[in-house]
Design a protein around this motif. Structure first.
Motif, PDB file in Angstrom:
ATOM      1  N   LEU A   4      -3.707 -11.775  -8.541  1.00  0.00           N
ATOM      2  CA  LEU A   4      -2.496 -11.779  -8.101  1.00  0.00           C
ATOM      3  C   LEU A   4      -2.644 -11.452  -6.542  1.00  0.00           C
ATOM      4  O   LEU A   4      -3.683  -9.911  -6.072  1.00  0.00           O
ATOM      5  CB  LEU A   4      -2.412 -10.223  -8.877  1.00  0.00           C
ATOM      6  N   VAL A   5      -1.680 -11.178  -6.228  1.00  0.00           N
ATOM      7  CA  VAL A   5      -1.385 -11.988  -4.620  1.00  0.00           C
ATOM      8  C   VAL A   5      -0.040 -10.278  -4.128  1.00  0.00           C
ATOM      9  O   VAL A   5       0.635 -11.097  -4.453  1.00  0.00           O
ATOM     10  CB  VAL A   5      -1.847 -12.416  -3.832  1.00  0.00           C
ATOM     11  N   GLU A   6      -0.403  -9.700  -2.979  1.00  0.00           N
ATOM     12  CA  GLU A   6       1.071  -8.585  -3.114  1.00  0.00           C
ATOM     13  C   GLU A   6       1.065  -9.035  -1.322  1.00  0.00           C
ATOM     14  O   GLU A   6       0.023  -9.185  -0.789  1.00  0.00           O
ATOM     15  CB  GLU A   6       0.569  -7.483  -3.436  1.00  0.00           C
ATOM     16  N   SER A   7       2.671  -9.064  -1.259  1.00  0.00           N
ATOM     17  CA  SER A   7       2.857  -8.905   0.423  1.00  0.00           C
ATOM     18  C   SER A   7       4.094  -7.369   0.267  1.00  0.00           C
ATOM     19  O   SER A   7       4.068  -7.227  -0.864  1.00  0.00           O
ATOM     20  CB  SER A   7       3.830 -10.068   0.293  1.00  0.00           C
ATOM     21  N   GLY A   8       3.630  -6.824   1.826  1.00  0.00           N
ATOM     22  CA  GLY A   8       5.743  -6.252   2.023  1.00  0.00           C
ATOM     23  C   GLY A   8       4.271  -4.991   2.086  1.00  0.00           C
ATOM     24  O   GLY A   8       3.166  -4.320   2.290  1.00  0.00           O
ATOM     25  N   GLY A   9       5.280  -3.489   1.972  1.00  0.00           N
ATOM     26  CA  GLY A   9       4.417  -2.814   2.695  1.00  0.00           C
ATOM     27  C   GLY A   9       5.013  -2.352   3.240  1.00  0.00           C
ATOM     28  O   GLY A   9       5.185  -2.844   4.793  1.00  0.00           O
ATOM     29  N   GLY A  10       3.973  -1.526   4.281  1.00  0.00           N
ATOM     30  CA  GLY A  10       3.930  -0.695   5.395  1.00  0.00           C
ATOM     31  C   GLY A  10       4.977   0.779   5.895  1.00  0.00           C
ATOM     32  O   GLY A  10       4.843   1.573   5.274  1.00  0.00           O
ATOM     33  N   GLY A  15      14.490   7.457   4.057  1.00  0.00           N
ATOM     34  CA  GLY A  15      15.830   7.057   4.023  1.00  0.00           C
ATOM     35  C   GLY A  15      15.723   5.215   3.777  1.00  0.00           C
ATOM     36  O   GLY A  15      16.543   4.767   3.526  1.00  0.00           O
ATOM     37  N   GLY A  16      14.536   5.347   4.664  1.00  0.00           N
ATOM     38  CA  GLY A  16      14.643   3.678   4.879  1.00  0.00           C
ATOM     39  C   GLY A  16      13.970   2.405   2.969  1.00  0.00           C
ATOM     40  O   GLY A  16      14.391   3.651   1.851  1.00  0.00           O
ATOM     41  N   SER A  17      14.553   1.583   3.354  1.00  0.00           N
ATOM     42  CA  SER A  17      14.003   0.503   2.497  1.00  0.00           C
ATOM     43  C   SER A  17      12.580  -0.987   2.715  1.00  0.00           C
ATOM     44  O   SER A  17      12.240  -0.470   3.733  1.00  0.00           O
ATOM     45  CB  SER A  17      15.227  -0.218   2.263  1.00  0.00           C
ATOM     46  N   LEU A  18      12.257  -0.967   1.619  1.00  0.00           N
ATOM     47  CA  LEU A  18      11.100  -1.478   1.502  1.00  0.00           C
ATOM     48  C   LEU A  18      11.480  -2.216   0.460  1.00  0.00           C
ATOM     49  O   LEU A  18      11.414  -2.088  -0.202  1.00  0.00           O
ATOM     50  CB  LEU A  18       9.764  -1.248   1.746  1.00  0.00           C
ATOM     51  N   SER A  19      10.334  -3.951   0.686  1.00  0.00           N
ATOM     52  CA  SER A  19      10.292  -4.508  -0.045  1.00  0.00           C
ATOM     53  C   SER A  19       8.904  -5.267  -1.002  1.00  0.00           C
ATOM     54  O   SER A  19       8.414  -5.991  -0.118  1.00  0.00           O
ATOM     55  CB  SER A  19      11.119  -5.439  -0.261  1.00  0.00           C
ATOM     56  N   ASP A  89       7.293   9.132  -1.862  1.00  0.00           N
ATOM     57  CA  ASP A  89       6.578   8.213  -1.998  1.00  0.00           C
ATOM     58  C   ASP A  89       5.563   7.035  -1.208  1.00  0.00           C
ATOM     59  O   ASP A  89       4.929   5.950  -2.147  1.00  0.00           O
ATOM     60  CB  ASP A  89       7.718   6.802  -2.228  1.00  0.00           C
ATOM     61  N   THR A  90       4.873   7.580  -0.274  1.00  0.00           N
ATOM     62  CA  THR A  90       3.732   7.435   0.526  1.00  0.00           C
ATOM     63  C   THR A  90       2.557   6.842  -0.706  1.00  0.00           C
ATOM     64  O   THR A  90       2.422   8.245  -1.529  1.00  0.00           O
ATOM     65  CB  THR A  90       3.134   8.248   1.130  1.00  0.00           C
ATOM     66  N   ALA A  91       1.887   6.165  -0.492  1.00  0.00           N
ATOM     67  CA  ALA A  91       1.343   5.608  -1.823  1.00  0.00           C
ATOM     68  C   ALA A  91       0.458   4.023  -1.748  1.00  0.00           C
ATOM     69  O   ALA A  91       1.210   3.328  -0.807  1.00  0.00           O
ATOM     70  CB  ALA A  91       1.805   5.960  -3.589  1.00  0.00           C
ATOM     71  N   VAL A  92      -0.625   4.160  -1.992  1.00  0.00           N
ATOM     72  CA  VAL A  92      -0.877   2.621  -2.638  1.00  0.00           C
ATOM     73  C   VAL A  92       0.037   1.572  -3.830  1.00  0.00           C
ATOM     74  O   VAL A  92      -0.788   2.430  -4.481  1.00  0.00           O
ATOM     75  CB  VAL A  92      -2.287   2.404  -2.398  1.00  0.00           C
ATOM     76  N   TYR A  93       0.222   0.793  -3.600  1.00  0.00           N
ATOM     77  CA  TYR A  93       1.107   0.563  -4.742  1.00  0.00           C
ATOM     78  C   TYR A  93       0.364  -0.890  -5.131  1.00  0.00           C
ATOM     79  O   TYR A  93      -0.191  -1.318  -4.400  1.00  0.00           O
ATOM     80  CB  TYR A  93       2.592  -0.017  -4.047  1.00  0.00           C
ATOM     81  N   TYR A 110      -4.361  -7.861 -15.487  1.00  0.00           N
ATOM     82  CA  TYR A 110      -4.882  -7.256 -14.167  1.00  0.00           C
ATOM     83  C   TYR A 110      -3.639  -6.972 -13.219  1.00  0.00           C
ATOM     84  O   TYR A 110      -2.630  -6.424 -13.332  1.00  0.00           O
ATOM     85  CB  TYR A 110      -4.473  -9.163 -13.945  1.00  0.00           C
ATOM     86  N   TRP A 111      -5.477  -6.705 -12.026  1.00  0.00           N
ATOM     87  CA  TRP A 111      -4.314  -6.278 -10.643  1.00  0.00           C
ATOM     88  C   TRP A 111      -4.859  -6.606  -9.667  1.00  0.00           C
ATOM     89  O   TRP A 111      -5.693  -7.539  -9.194  1.00  0.00           O
ATOM     90  CB  TRP A 111      -5.147  -4.768 -11.501  1.00  0.00           C
ATOM     91  N   GLY A 112      -3.341  -6.502  -8.430  1.00  0.00           N
ATOM     92  CA  GLY A 112      -3.320  -6.498  -7.146  1.00  0.00           C
ATOM     93  C   GLY A 112      -4.621  -5.500  -6.584  1.00  0.00           C
ATOM     94  O   GLY A 112      -5.368  -4.309  -7.267  1.00  0.00           O
ATOM     95  N   GLN A 113      -4.591  -6.004  -5.564  1.00  0.00           N
ATOM     96  CA  GLN A 113      -5.350  -5.372  -4.751  1.00  0.00           C
ATOM     97  C   GLN A 113      -5.249  -3.764  -4.280  1.00  0.00           C
ATOM     98  O   GLN A 113      -5.502  -3.073  -3.216  1.00  0.00           O
ATOM     99  CB  GLN A 113      -6.140  -6.144  -3.182  1.00  0.00           C
ATOM    100  N   GLY A 114      -4.047  -3.990  -4.307  1.00  0.00           N
ATOM    101  CA  GLY A 114      -3.176  -2.522  -3.248  1.00  0.00           C
ATOM    102  C   GLY A 114      -2.260  -2.975  -2.319  1.00  0.00           C
ATOM    103  O   GLY A 114      -3.305  -3.617  -1.195  1.00  0.00           O
ATOM    104  N   THR A 115      -1.546  -2.160  -1.913  1.00  0.00           N
ATOM    105  CA  THR A 115      -0.772  -2.497  -0.081  1.00  0.00           C
ATOM    106  C   THR A 115      -0.185  -1.341   0.199  1.00  0.00           C
ATOM    107  O   THR A 115      -0.129  -0.673  -0.804  1.00  0.00           O
ATOM    108  CB  THR A 115       0.069  -3.472  -0.605  1.00  0.00           C
ATOM    109  N   GLN A 116      -0.151  -0.800   0.472  1.00  0.00           N
ATOM    110  CA  GLN A 116       0.187   0.574   1.413  1.00  0.00           C
ATOM    111  C   GLN A 116       1.478   0.399   1.879  1.00  0.00           C
ATOM    112  O   GLN A 116       1.938   0.198   2.477  1.00  0.00           O
ATOM    113  CB  GLN A 116      -1.075   1.300   2.392  1.00  0.00           C
ATOM    114  N   VAL A 117       1.891   1.914   1.340  1.00  0.00           N
ATOM    115  CA  VAL A 117       3.533   2.325   1.650  1.00  0.00           C
ATOM    116  C   VAL A 117       3.449   3.546   1.977  1.00  0.00           C
ATOM    117  O   VAL A 117       2.704   4.131   1.503  1.00  0.00           O
ATOM    118  CB  VAL A 117       4.816   1.960   0.059  1.00  0.00           C
ATOM    119  N   SER A 118       4.035   3.504   3.310  1.00  0.00           N
ATOM    120  CA  SER A 118       4.046   4.919   4.417  1.00  0.00           C
ATOM    121  C   SER A 118       5.009   5.492   4.367  1.00  0.00           C
ATOM    122  O   SER A 118       5.971   4.640   5.300  1.00  0.00           O
ATOM    123  CB  SER A 118       3.256   5.183   5.296  1.00  0.00           C
ATOM    124  N   VAL A 119       5.654   6.570   4.692  1.00  0.00           N
ATOM    125  CA  VAL A 119       7.332   7.009   4.201  1.00  0.00           C
ATOM    126  C   VAL A 119       6.946   8.101   5.332  1.00  0.00           C
ATOM    127  O   VAL A 119       6.436   8.951   4.543  1.00  0.00           O
ATOM    128  CB  VAL A 119       7.597   7.364   2.846  1.00  0.00           C
TER     129      VAL A 119
END
Length: 121
Positions: A4-10, A15-19, A89-93, A110-119
């Motif tokens: 599983l390959v994740e993309s996005g985050g950051g 109030g903002g959005s991420l995909s 919502d700040t977490a590793v997704y 199966y699990w992806g490697q995780g992607t960081q989302v920081s708000v």
């Protein structure tokens, strides 16, 4: 072998959005469900949203009304659109998928490697 390959985050302001996007690859017979979990700092991994092969969705209480999960069965891909983000919502997704990779074997998680989302400001 399934990956599983994740993309996005950051980083995003409150109030903002991420995909997020996640694609499964490898030896796949069928994908029963895909979804997203997250691990908040110092806490256990929790479910955010899931979608099954029929398009049925399930959301955590914190995600309802703000997040939207969708999927593309043909591409073994799931997307998570996150709106009205707050610092909590700040977490590793982590992307999750329940996949059958052999006719003679049951589905496996199966699990992806995780992607960081920081708000944060």
């Amino acid at each position: 072998q399934v990956q599983l390959v994740e993309s996005g985050g950051g980083l995003v302001q409150p109030g903002g959005s991420l995909s997020l996007a996640c694609t499964a690859s490898g030896t796949i017979i069928n994908v029963d469900a895909m979804g997203w979990y997250r691990r908040l700092p110092g806490k256990y991994r929790e479910m955010v949203a899931t979608i099954n092969s029929e398009g049925r969705t399930l959301y955590s209480d914190s995600a309802k009304g703000r997040f939207n999960i969708s999927g593309d069965n043909a591409k073994y891909t799931t997307y998570l659109q996150m709106n009205s983000l707050v610092p909590e919502d700040t977490a590793v997704y982590y992307c999750y998928a329940s996949i059958r990779s052999s006719p003679s074997r049951p589905t496996f998680a199966y699990w992806g490697q995780g992607t960081q989302v920081s708000v944060s400001r």
